[in-house]
Design an enzyme around this catalytic site. Structure first.
Site, PDB file in Angstrom:
ATOM      1  N   ARG A 130       3.307   3.010 -20.920  1.00 30.80           N
ATOM      2  CA  ARG A 130       4.265   3.290 -19.839  1.00 30.80           C
ATOM      3  C   ARG A 130       3.878   4.497 -18.994  1.00 30.80           C
ATOM      4  NH1 ARG A 130       8.203   2.427 -23.969  1.00 30.80           N
ATOM      5  NH2 ARG A 130       8.959   0.290 -23.891  1.00 30.80           N
ATOM      6  N   LYS A 152      -1.143   5.057  -4.471  1.00 30.67           N
ATOM      7  CA  LYS A 152      -1.008   3.595  -4.472  1.00 30.67           C
ATOM      8  C   LYS A 152      -2.072   3.034  -5.408  1.00 30.67           C
ATOM      9  CE  LYS A 152       0.873   2.333   0.051  1.00 30.67           C
ATOM     10  NZ  LYS A 152       0.596   1.563   1.285  1.00 30.67           N
ATOM     11  N   ARG A 250       4.871   6.443   6.656  1.00 27.14           N
ATOM     12  CA  ARG A 250       3.620   6.163   5.941  1.00 27.14           C
ATOM     13  C   ARG A 250       2.929   4.940   6.541  1.00 27.14           C
ATOM     14  NH1 ARG A 250       2.062   6.462  -0.571  1.00 27.14           N
ATOM     15  NH2 ARG A 250      -0.111   5.920  -0.244  1.00 27.14           N
ATOM     16  N   ASN A 254      -1.409   2.510   8.382  1.00 27.93           N
ATOM     17  CA  ASN A 254      -1.901   1.133   8.519  1.00 27.93           C
ATOM     18  C   ASN A 254      -2.429   0.835   9.914  1.00 27.93           C
ATOM     19  OD1 ASN A 254      -1.096   0.655   5.882  1.00 27.93           O
ATOM     20  ND2 ASN A 254       0.972   0.093   6.537  1.00 27.93           N
ATOM     21  N   HIS A 257      -4.879  -1.885  10.465  1.00 25.64           N
ATOM     22  CA  HIS A 257      -4.961  -2.658   9.224  1.00 25.64           C
ATOM     23  C   HIS A 257      -4.364  -4.051   9.305  1.00 25.64           C
ATOM     24  CE1 HIS A 257      -6.381   1.064   7.567  1.00 25.64           C
ATOM     25  NE2 HIS A 257      -6.477   0.554   6.354  1.00 25.64           N
ATOM     26  N   HIS A 261      -6.810  -6.683   8.228  1.00 22.12           N
ATOM     27  CA  HIS A 261      -6.578  -7.509   7.037  1.00 22.12           C
ATOM     28  C   HIS A 261      -6.648  -8.984   7.369  1.00 22.12           C
ATOM     29  CE1 HIS A 261      -4.446  -4.420   4.226  1.00 22.12           C
ATOM     30  NE2 HIS A 261      -5.722  -4.577   3.923  1.00 22.12           N
TER      31      HIS A 261
END
Ligand SMILES: NC(=O)c1ccc[n+]([C@@H]2O[C@H](COP(=O)([O-])OP(=O)(O)OC[C@H]3O[C@@H](n4cnc5c(N)ncnc54)[C@H](O)[C@@H]3O)[C@@H](O)[C@H]2O)c1
Ligand SMILES: [Zn+2]
Length: 372
Positions: A130, A152, A250, A254, A257, A261
């Site tokens: 954990r 992340k 945040r 990106n 991105h 992506h």
């Protein structure tokens, strides 16, 4: 480790309330990793997780540094290199080996490698018992300026990249610019795209600096590398500190991105396009869309594209039999798209990125039509 002089390491506090941690940046810092961990966490039982390429270069020196500082060092865990390792099978393999070594919650997992190792070892650290503390020692430029900071962690799923993961912050990040000496040029360039991204987001002065110094950095100038890594980590730490779980600002990270992506995904995440290369193209496309929507001047696109091109990065999608419907769908599926409304990062100028929703799909289609 190189014989280059050690440049004063810089320590940033990524202010995470109760979870702040240091980012040590310097030339030759790998040799100091053992002491740096000891100073902050005391003597620990450490397990290095790495990939075969990185372990061959830096496994032994890291182990030596840990032992010299008085840590107990378990036998390292080594995975195959590449994105294809970011899966359940490899995650299970890492967890099996961690448990077989009888780690406990006072042990420390050390992720030594690029973003692939950092992401999967970080996730293993979050899951084992954990949660076991972990340290990031990023060895690609991309990992040094982006993936090692911010907590992340993830593996990929057949339904999408990074779909299974956790927010789990490291205890420490140790960045050794000397490890870039063995990194292939193309990987270096791809990581550099993420550096430029920070200038585009909110720091026009840094973008100016990149225009002047990008080539020197790529050609091996240590001081330029350290400055760019420091500036990038500070930018990322500030954004993450304000919005760890990406409910707002945040998402600025990106930039480039969502387009990027979609391209990576359409090409099947193969070697045609490295992630950073896709980001470079994505930033150019995001700026084109911004221009098309009347948000910024056309010369902004020209300037961004010129700089990426000068650094050997692609500025338009590679040749491929694309399908615009598929690209649009991939953009909408991007997991960063909340409530299935497409979230895009657009520019009002260089250093003036903002988060927006409800961009007219036909405007996005026209951008794809113009470049593929
Ligand atoms: N967690 C985050 O916030 C975040 C952010 C951006 C990217 N990522 C993830 O990062 C991954 C990409 O990371 P990457 O670009 O570092 O790729 P990578 O980890 O696959 O490394 C690229 C290649 O370089 C090799 N390598 C690494 N360091 C080296 C060195 N010093 N010398 C020689 N070879 C070396 C690796 O073995 C690999 O073959 C993706 O999976 C992406 O999803 C995560
Ligand atoms: Zn990225």
């Amino acid at each position: 480790v190189s014989a280059a002089p050690i440049i004063q390491p810089v320590t940033l506090a990524a202010d995470q309330c109760d979870r702040s941690y240091d980012i040590i940046i310097g030339q030759g810092t790998l040799a100091q990793a053992g002491d740096a961990i000891k100073q902050r966490l005391g003597c620990r039982r450490c397990v290095i997780v790495s990939d075969r390429n990185v372990a061959a270069h830096y496994g032994t020196p890291l182990q030596a540094s840990l032992v010299a500082a008085g840590h107990h060092v378990f036998e390292p865990i080594t995975i195959s290199a590449g994105e294809s390792s970011k899966n359940f099978v490899t995650l299970e393999l890492i967890l099996d080996q961690l448990l077989a070594r009888r780690i406990d919650r006072n042990s420390v997992i050390i992720a030594l490698g690029g973003g692939v190792v950092g992401d999967i070892a970080g996730l293993a650290a979050a899951l084992a018992l954990r949660g076991v503390p972990y340290v990031q020692i990023p060895t690609t430029l991309l990992a040094q300026v982006d993936s090692s900071v911010g907590g992340k962690t993830a593996i990929d799923h057949r339904l999408g990249k990074n779909m299974i993961g956790a927010f789990y912050q490291p205890q420490l990040v140790v960045i050794d610019a000397a490890s870039l000496q063995t990194l292939p040029r193309r990987e270096l360039q791809a990581g550099y795209a993420e550096i430029v991204k920070y200038g585009l987001i909110n720091d026009v002065t840094f973008f100016d600096w990149c225009e002047k110094n990008g080539s020197l950095l790529l050609d091996g100038d240590t001081e330029k590398r350290l400055y760019a890594i420091h500036t990038s980590c500070a930018a990322k730490a500030a954004i993450v500190a304000a919005d760890e779980r990406e409910t707002g600002q945040r998402a600025l990270l990106n930039l480039g991105h969502t387009f990027g992506h979609a391209l990576e995904s359409a090409l099947g995440f193969n070697d045609t396009l490295l992630h950073g290369e896709a980001v470079a193209i994505g930033c150019v496309l995001a700026s084109k869309l911004s221009v098309a929507l009347g948000l910024c001047q056309a010369d902004v696109t020209a300037r961004i594209a010129a700089h990426f091109a000068a650094c050997g990065l692609p500025i338009r999608p590679p040749r491929h039999n694309y399908n615009i419907d598929q690209l649009m769908q991939l953009m909408a599926q991007d997991k960063k798209a909340m409530d299935s409304t497409l979230t895009l990062i657009l520019l009002r100028g260089i250093g003036q990125a903002f988060v927006t929703k409800n961009v007219d799909a036909s405007a996005i289609r026209e951008i794809w039509q113009a470049v593929i």
